[in-house]
Design a protein around this motif. Structure first.
Motif, PDB file in Angstrom:
ATOM      1  N   VAL A 159     -16.888  -1.902   2.696  1.00 46.28           N
ATOM      2  CA  VAL A 159     -16.068  -0.795   3.186  1.00 46.28           C
ATOM      3  C   VAL A 159     -14.610  -1.207   3.288  1.00 46.28           C
ATOM      4  N   GLU A 160     -14.384  -2.432   3.734  1.00 50.54           N
ATOM      5  CA  GLU A 160     -13.020  -2.929   3.902  1.00 50.54           C
ATOM      6  C   GLU A 160     -12.232  -2.884   2.593  1.00 50.54           C
ATOM      7  N   ARG A 161     -12.882  -3.156   1.472  1.00 48.92           N
ATOM      8  CA  ARG A 161     -12.230  -3.147   0.159  1.00 48.92           C
ATOM      9  C   ARG A 161     -12.317  -1.781  -0.516  1.00 48.92           C
ATOM     10  N   GLY A 162     -13.345  -1.027  -0.233  1.00 46.75           N
ATOM     11  CA  GLY A 162     -13.528   0.261  -0.891  1.00 46.75           C
ATOM     12  C   GLY A 162     -12.533   1.308  -0.436  1.00 46.75           C
TER      13      GLY A 162
ATOM     14  N   LEU B 127      -5.307   6.304  -1.794  1.00 47.03           N
ATOM     15  CA  LEU B 127      -3.862   6.240  -1.614  1.00 47.03           C
ATOM     16  C   LEU B 127      -3.497   6.619  -0.183  1.00 47.03           C
ATOM     17  N   GLY B 128      -2.812   5.730   0.511  1.00 49.42           N
ATOM     18  CA  GLY B 128      -2.396   5.990   1.879  1.00 49.42           C
ATOM     19  C   GLY B 128      -3.250   5.264   2.909  1.00 49.42           C
ATOM     20  N   ILE B 129      -4.322   4.624   2.465  1.00 43.44           N
ATOM     21  CA  ILE B 129      -5.164   3.849   3.384  1.00 43.44           C
ATOM     22  C   ILE B 129      -5.116   2.398   2.937  1.00 43.44           C
ATOM     23  N   GLY B 130      -4.530   1.567   3.762  1.00 41.33           N
ATOM     24  CA  GLY B 130      -4.419   0.149   3.461  1.00 41.33           C
ATOM     25  C   GLY B 130      -5.355  -0.661   4.343  1.00 41.33           C
TER      26      GLY B 130
ATOM     27  N   THR C   1      -7.799   0.771   7.342  1.00 39.33           N
ATOM     28  CA  THR C   1      -9.230   0.599   7.119  1.00 39.33           C
ATOM     29  C   THR C   1      -9.888   0.002   8.353  1.00 39.33           C
ATOM     30  N   LYS C   2      -9.273  -1.015   8.925  1.00 39.70           N
ATOM     31  CA  LYS C   2      -9.834  -1.627  10.135  1.00 39.70           C
ATOM     32  C   LYS C   2      -9.841  -0.640  11.293  1.00 39.70           C
TER      33      LYS C   2
END
Length: 150
Positions: free
Chosen positions: A15-18, A23-26, A30-31
Motif C-alpha cells: 500500500v505504501e508504494r501503490g 498524482l497528489g499522494i506522496g 500515504t502514511k
C-alpha cells in the motif's frame, strides 16, 4: 489490479508504494491515510477490502487534498494567472524555458529542440494578455504599424 481514483494499482504492491502512483499522494500522505484508516503500510493492495478504499476516499475529502485532475487544474490555473499578470515566470512558462533560475546556455536547449511548443506558445502568449510574438517584434522593429505597410 485495483482501479482507484482513475489509477490502476497492482495487487501485489505494498500500500505504501501503490498509493504513491496517484498524482497528489506522496509518501507522507500515504502514511497519514494508512494511519487514519487503520491499516499497516506494508499491507498488500490486493488484501484491502472495498470499505478500506471508501474510508481513504472520505479521508482525502475531509482533509481537502487536491489530487489527480483537481491538482492538474490548480497548477494550470496558477500558470495562467502568472501569464495574465505578465509575470516573468509566466512568460518563461509560455516559452518553455526554465522558470527557477537554471542556466539556459546548454541545459534549456532540449525544450526548444523538441519542437513541441510552437503553436502552444502563441496560444499562451495571446491568452497571457499580449506579449509580443516574434512576428510582431519584427514588424515593430521595421517601423511599420501594420503588417500591410511592409
Amino acid at each position: 489490479m485495483v482501479r482507484w481514483l482513475n489509477t490502476f494499482i497492482e495487487d501485489a504492491k505494498v500500500v505504501e508504494r501503490g498509493l504513491i502512483q496517484i498524482l497528489g499522494i506522496g509518501p507522507a500522505r500515504t502514511k497519514t491515510l494508512c494511519r487514519a484508516v487503520g491499516i499497516a503500510p506494508t499491507t498488500k493492495v490486493g488484501d484491502l477490502r472495498p470499505w478500506h478504499w471508501d474510508q481513504m476516499a472520505k479521508e482525502i475529502h475531509t482533509r481537502g487534498w487536491n489530487i489527480q485532475e483537481e491538482l492538474k487544474k490548480e497548477v494550470y490555473d496558477n500558470i495562467v494567472r502568472l501569464q495574465r499578470m505578465k509575470h516573468r515566470r509566466g512568460y518563461r512558462h509560455a516559452l518553455a524555458l526554465p522558470t527557477r533560475g537554471q542556466r539556459t546556455r546548454w541545459h534549456g536547449n532540449q525544450a526548444r529542440r523538441a519542437g513541441n511548443r510552437g503553436e502552444k506558445m502563441d496560444m499562451h502568449l495571446a491568452r497571457a494578455g499580449g506579449y509580443k510574438t516574434k512576428q510582431n517584434w519584427q514588424i515593430n522593429r521595421k517601423g511599420a504599424e501594420y503588417p500591410s505597410q511592409l
